[in-house]
Design a protein around this motif. Structure first.
Motif, PDB file in Angstrom:
ATOM      1  N   PRO A 135     -51.361 -18.737  61.581  1.00 55.68           N
ATOM      2  CA  PRO A 135     -52.149 -18.925  60.370  1.00 55.68           C
ATOM      3  C   PRO A 135     -53.061 -17.721  60.142  1.00 55.68           C
ATOM      4  O   PRO A 135     -53.547 -17.123  61.114  1.00 55.68           O
ATOM      5  CB  PRO A 135     -52.978 -20.175  60.683  1.00 55.68           C
ATOM      6  CG  PRO A 135     -53.110 -20.188  62.175  1.00 55.68           C
ATOM      7  CD  PRO A 135     -51.855 -19.573  62.714  1.00 55.68           C
ATOM      8  N   ALA A 136     -53.325 -17.399  58.890  1.00 55.70           N
ATOM      9  CA  ALA A 136     -54.106 -16.189  58.575  1.00 55.70           C
ATOM     10  C   ALA A 136     -55.541 -16.336  59.059  1.00 55.70           C
ATOM     11  O   ALA A 136     -56.200 -17.333  58.777  1.00 55.70           O
ATOM     12  CB  ALA A 136     -54.078 -15.951  57.071  1.00 55.70           C
ATOM     13  N   LEU A 137     -56.009 -15.350  59.802  1.00 52.99           N
ATOM     14  CA  LEU A 137     -57.415 -15.364  60.241  1.00 52.99           C
ATOM     15  C   LEU A 137     -58.186 -14.182  59.645  1.00 52.99           C
ATOM     16  O   LEU A 137     -59.363 -13.987  59.943  1.00 52.99           O
ATOM     17  CB  LEU A 137     -57.503 -15.391  61.765  1.00 52.99           C
ATOM     18  CG  LEU A 137     -57.106 -16.753  62.377  1.00 52.99           C
ATOM     19  CD1 LEU A 137     -57.006 -16.689  63.889  1.00 52.99           C
ATOM     20  CD2 LEU A 137     -58.088 -17.855  61.981  1.00 52.99           C
ATOM     21  N   ILE A 138     -57.487 -13.382  58.839  1.00 51.65           N
ATOM     22  CA  ILE A 138     -58.164 -12.344  58.047  1.00 51.65           C
ATOM     23  C   ILE A 138     -57.763 -12.586  56.596  1.00 51.65           C
ATOM     24  O   ILE A 138     -56.670 -12.188  56.180  1.00 51.65           O
ATOM     25  CB  ILE A 138     -57.754 -10.910  58.467  1.00 51.65           C
ATOM     26  CG1 ILE A 138     -58.074 -10.669  59.944  1.00 51.65           C
ATOM     27  CG2 ILE A 138     -58.451  -9.882  57.589  1.00 51.65           C
ATOM     28  CD1 ILE A 138     -57.880  -9.233  60.417  1.00 51.65           C
ATOM     29  N   PRO A 139     -58.613 -13.258  55.801  1.00 54.11           N
ATOM     30  CA  PRO A 139     -58.239 -13.493  54.408  1.00 54.11           C
ATOM     31  C   PRO A 139     -58.084 -12.161  53.668  1.00 54.11           C
ATOM     32  O   PRO A 139     -58.985 -11.311  53.744  1.00 54.11           O
ATOM     33  CB  PRO A 139     -59.417 -14.293  53.840  1.00 54.11           C
ATOM     34  CG  PRO A 139     -60.386 -14.478  54.963  1.00 54.11           C
ATOM     35  CD  PRO A 139     -59.924 -13.737  56.163  1.00 54.11           C
ATOM     36  N   ALA A 140     -56.934 -11.987  53.014  1.00 53.23           N
ATOM     37  CA  ALA A 140     -56.617 -10.688  52.395  1.00 53.23           C
ATOM     38  C   ALA A 140     -57.733 -10.224  51.463  1.00 53.23           C
ATOM     39  O   ALA A 140     -58.133  -9.054  51.481  1.00 53.23           O
ATOM     40  CB  ALA A 140     -55.296 -10.806  51.640  1.00 53.23           C
ATOM     41  N   SER A 141     -58.311 -11.148  50.695  1.00 56.96           N
ATOM     42  CA  SER A 141     -59.304 -10.753  49.698  1.00 56.96           C
ATOM     43  C   SER A 141     -60.648 -10.373  50.324  1.00 56.96           C
ATOM     44  O   SER A 141     -61.506  -9.802  49.677  1.00 56.96           O
ATOM     45  CB  SER A 141     -59.524 -11.901  48.709  1.00 56.96           C
ATOM     46  OG  SER A 141     -60.010 -13.007  49.440  1.00 56.96           O
ATOM     47  N   LYS A 142     -60.831 -10.702  51.616  1.00 57.01           N
ATOM     48  CA  LYS A 142     -62.140 -10.467  52.252  1.00 57.01           C
ATOM     49  C   LYS A 142     -62.040  -9.422  53.369  1.00 57.01           C
ATOM     50  O   LYS A 142     -62.929  -9.326  54.209  1.00 57.01           O
ATOM     51  CB  LYS A 142     -62.650 -11.779  52.869  1.00 57.01           C
ATOM     52  CG  LYS A 142     -62.801 -12.936  51.900  1.00 57.01           C
ATOM     53  CD  LYS A 142     -64.216 -12.948  51.359  1.00 57.01           C
ATOM     54  CE  LYS A 142     -64.438 -13.947  50.254  1.00 57.01           C
ATOM     55  NZ  LYS A 142     -64.340 -15.323  50.665  1.00 57.01           N
ATOM     56  N   SER A 143     -60.956  -8.660  53.349  1.00 55.83           N
ATOM     57  CA  SER A 143     -60.704  -7.767  54.474  1.00 55.83           C
ATOM     58  C   SER A 143     -61.847  -6.759  54.695  1.00 55.83           C
ATOM     59  O   SER A 143     -62.239  -6.494  55.833  1.00 55.83           O
ATOM     60  CB  SER A 143     -59.383  -7.060  54.224  1.00 55.83           C
ATOM     61  OG  SER A 143     -59.170  -6.150  55.203  1.00 55.83           O
ATOM     62  N   ASP A 144     -62.435  -6.227  53.604  1.00 52.51           N
ATOM     63  CA  ASP A 144     -63.508  -5.230  53.773  1.00 52.51           C
ATOM     64  C   ASP A 144     -64.774  -5.857  54.355  1.00 52.51           C
ATOM     65  O   ASP A 144     -65.401  -5.303  55.264  1.00 52.51           O
ATOM     66  CB  ASP A 144     -63.849  -4.561  52.429  1.00 52.51           C
ATOM     67  CG  ASP A 144     -62.719  -3.633  51.995  1.00 52.51           C
ATOM     68  OD1 ASP A 144     -61.814  -3.383  52.822  1.00 52.51           O
ATOM     69  OD2 ASP A 144     -62.751  -3.174  50.834  1.00 52.51           O
ATOM     70  N   ASP A 145     -65.136  -7.048  53.813  1.00 49.01           N
ATOM     71  CA  ASP A 145     -66.319  -7.756  54.350  1.00 49.01           C
ATOM     72  C   ASP A 145     -66.109  -8.041  55.827  1.00 49.01           C
ATOM     73  O   ASP A 145     -67.013  -7.903  56.648  1.00 49.01           O
ATOM     74  CB  ASP A 145     -66.493  -9.132  53.670  1.00 49.01           C
ATOM     75  CG  ASP A 145     -66.906  -8.989  52.224  1.00 49.01           C
ATOM     76  OD1 ASP A 145     -67.193  -7.863  51.803  1.00 49.01           O
ATOM     77  OD2 ASP A 145     -66.926 -10.022  51.516  1.00 49.01           O
ATOM     78  N   LEU A 146     -64.900  -8.479  56.134  1.00 50.94           N
ATOM     79  CA  LEU A 146     -64.596  -8.847  57.512  1.00 50.94           C
ATOM     80  C   LEU A 146     -64.741  -7.641  58.440  1.00 50.94           C
ATOM     81  O   LEU A 146     -65.384  -7.732  59.491  1.00 50.94           O
ATOM     82  CB  LEU A 146     -63.187  -9.425  57.573  1.00 50.94           C
ATOM     83  CG  LEU A 146     -62.733  -9.887  58.942  1.00 50.94           C
ATOM     84  CD1 LEU A 146     -62.072 -11.254  58.863  1.00 50.94           C
ATOM     85  CD2 LEU A 146     -61.778  -8.895  59.556  1.00 50.94           C
ATOM     86  N   GLN A 147     -64.184  -6.503  58.032  1.00 45.66           N
ATOM     87  CA  GLN A 147     -64.271  -5.333  58.911  1.00 45.66           C
ATOM     88  C   GLN A 147     -65.724  -4.914  59.092  1.00 45.66           C
ATOM     89  O   GLN A 147     -66.135  -4.504  60.180  1.00 45.66           O
ATOM     90  CB  GLN A 147     -63.420  -4.165  58.361  1.00 45.66           C
ATOM     91  CG  GLN A 147     -61.899  -4.385  58.489  1.00 45.66           C
ATOM     92  CD  GLN A 147     -61.425  -4.673  59.925  1.00 45.66           C
ATOM     93  OE1 GLN A 147     -62.068  -4.319  60.912  1.00 45.66           O
ATOM     94  NE2 GLN A 147     -60.283  -5.351  60.058  1.00 45.66           N
ATOM     95  N   ALA A 148     -66.537  -5.020  58.027  1.00 40.45           N
ATOM     96  CA  ALA A 148     -67.958  -4.652  58.139  1.00 40.45           C
ATOM     97  C   ALA A 148     -68.678  -5.585  59.120  1.00 40.45           C
ATOM     98  O   ALA A 148     -69.499  -5.142  59.936  1.00 40.45           O
ATOM     99  CB  ALA A 148     -68.624  -4.715  56.767  1.00 40.45           C
TER     100      ALA A 148
END
Ligand SMILES: N[C@@H](CCC(=O)N[C@@H](CS)C(=O)NCC(=O)O)C(=O)O
Length: 293
Positions: free
Chosen positions: A98-111
Motif C-alpha cells: 500500500p502507498a506510504l508516500i502519497p504522490a501529491s504530498k511527496s515534497d512535504d513528505l521529503q521536507a
C-alpha cells in the motif's frame, strides 16, 4: 539516495545476495522505523541482527558493508542502500502497495523526513543521557580511532565527511563523561519546536500529511516514543501530537516494534529513579539550563 558503489563496499559477498536483507538492531530508532514500514507493506525480508551494545556494527565485516558503521543497511539483490529514509524511499518505489508516500504530498513528505533526519544526533543525545546510563554507552577512544580507519570511508567513491561527525559526537561525550546539559537542552528545544509545528495539523487531521497514514507518521512516531522514554512530557506539552501518538501506538504493527519493559526498560526505570533523586531528569535539566543561559 545513498546507494553505495562497489568501490565503497569491502565485504564483497553481499554484492551477490538475492532478495531483501536488513542489517538492524532491535532497540535502534532507525531500525524500528524500517521494520514498521516493512510490516505495513507486508514485505518478506531476511534479518541480520547486530547487537549495538556488543559493538557488532563496528566490526570489519559490517564496516565493510556500511562505511558509516550505522544501522540500518538494506541489501536488495546485491544493491546496498544506507540511511533509513533513503531505504524507505527506495522500498516505496520497489513495493508501491500500500502507498506510504502519497504522490501529491511527496515534497512535504521529503521536507518532513529531512527535518527528522536532521534531529538524529539530538535524539541520540537524549537517549545517551536519559534512556541508557553512560557506563553502558560510552565509547573508548581506541574504538573511535578504529572506527575512523575501518571500512572504505567512502560513499559513491568520495570521502564521506559524515564519519567525522560521528566520531566527534562520541569524542565530545568522552570529554565530559556524559551528554552535557546544554546539549540536552538544545535537543529538547529542537524537538519541542518541531512538535509545536505539528500541533495545528494534528488538531485537524489524524495523520501528519492528512487523512492517510504515511512514511512520516512512522518516522515521527519512533521519535515520539523515544522522547517519552527519555521523560519528555509529550502529551501535556503537545496534546494533539499526544493523541496522534496514542492512535498509532494502538496499532500492533507499530507497538510491536517498540516493546516496553524487559531488561532495557528496567535499566531506564532505574536510571530515572536515580535522576529523580539527584534532580537531573530531562525536565529538571531543561529548566535548570534555561534559568542560567
Ligand atoms: N541517519 C541515519 C542514522 C543511523 C544511526 O545513527 N543509527 C544508529 C541507531 S538508531 C546507530 O547505528 N548507532 C550506532 C552508533 O552510533 O555507533 C539513518 O537514518 O539511518
Amino acid at each position: 539516495m545513498v546507494m553505495l558503489k562497489e568501490c565503497d563496499i569491502q565485504t564483497k559477498e553481499v554484492l551477490s545476495w538475492t532478495g531483501l536483507h536488513l542489517f538492524h538492531f532491535s532497540g535502534s530508532t532507525c531500525s524500528q522505523k524500517t521494520r514498521i514500514f516493512l510490516r505495513l507493506k507486508g514485505i518478506e525480508w531476511t534479518s541480520h541482527h547486530l547487537n549495538l551494545a556488543a559493538k557488532e556494527h563496528l566490526k570489519p565485516y559490517y564496516m565493510g558493508i556500511n562505511p558509516r558503521g550505522l544501522v540500518p543497511a538494506l541489501i536488495h539483490d546485491g544493491k546496498v542502500i544506507i540511511e533509513s529514509n533513503d531505504i524507505l524511499t527506495y522500498l516505496e518505489e520497489a513495493f508501491p502497495e500500500p502507498a506510504l508516500i502519497p504522490a501529491s504530498k511527496s515534497d512535504d513528505l521529503q521536507a518532513m523526513l529531512k527535518r527528522e533526519d536532521n534531529l538524529h544526533l539530538d535524539i541520540r543525545a537524549l537517549t545517551m543521557r536519559f534512556v541508557f546510563p553512560s557506563f553502558l554507552t560510552k565509547r573508548p577512544e581506541k574504538d573511535i580511532t578504529a572506527y575512523e580507519s575501518s571500512g572504505s570511508g567512502t560513499l559513491g567513491g568520495e570521502v564521506d565527511p559524515h564519519r567525522d561527525i560521528e566520531a566527534e559526537f562520541w569524542r565530545e561525550m568522552n570529554r565530559h563523561g556524559k551528554i552535557m546539559d546544554q546539549q540536552a537542552k538544545r535537543a529538547y528545544d529542537r524537538f519541542s519546536e518541531a512538535l509545536d509545528d505539528f500541533e495545528p495539523q494534528l488538531s485537524r487531521h489524524d495523520y501528519l500529511l492528512g487523512a492517510e497514514i504515511s512514511l512520516v507518521d512512522i518516522a515521527w512516531y519512533i521519535y515520539a516514543r523515544r522522547l517519552i522514554a527519555a521523560g519528555y512530557p509529550l502529551h501535556s506539552k503537545h496534546p494533539a501530537v499526544g493523541a496522534w501518538f496514542d492512535r498509532l501506538h494502538a496499532k500492533p504493527d507499530f507497538r510491536q516494534e517498540v516493546p516496553e519493559g524487559g531488561l532495557a526498560g528496567a535499566i531506564t526505570s532505574l536510571l530515572h529513579l536515580t535522576q529523580r533523586v539527584r534532580g537531573t531528569t530531562l525536565e529538571q535539566v531543561r529548566q535548570r539550563t534555561s534559568t542560567f543561559t
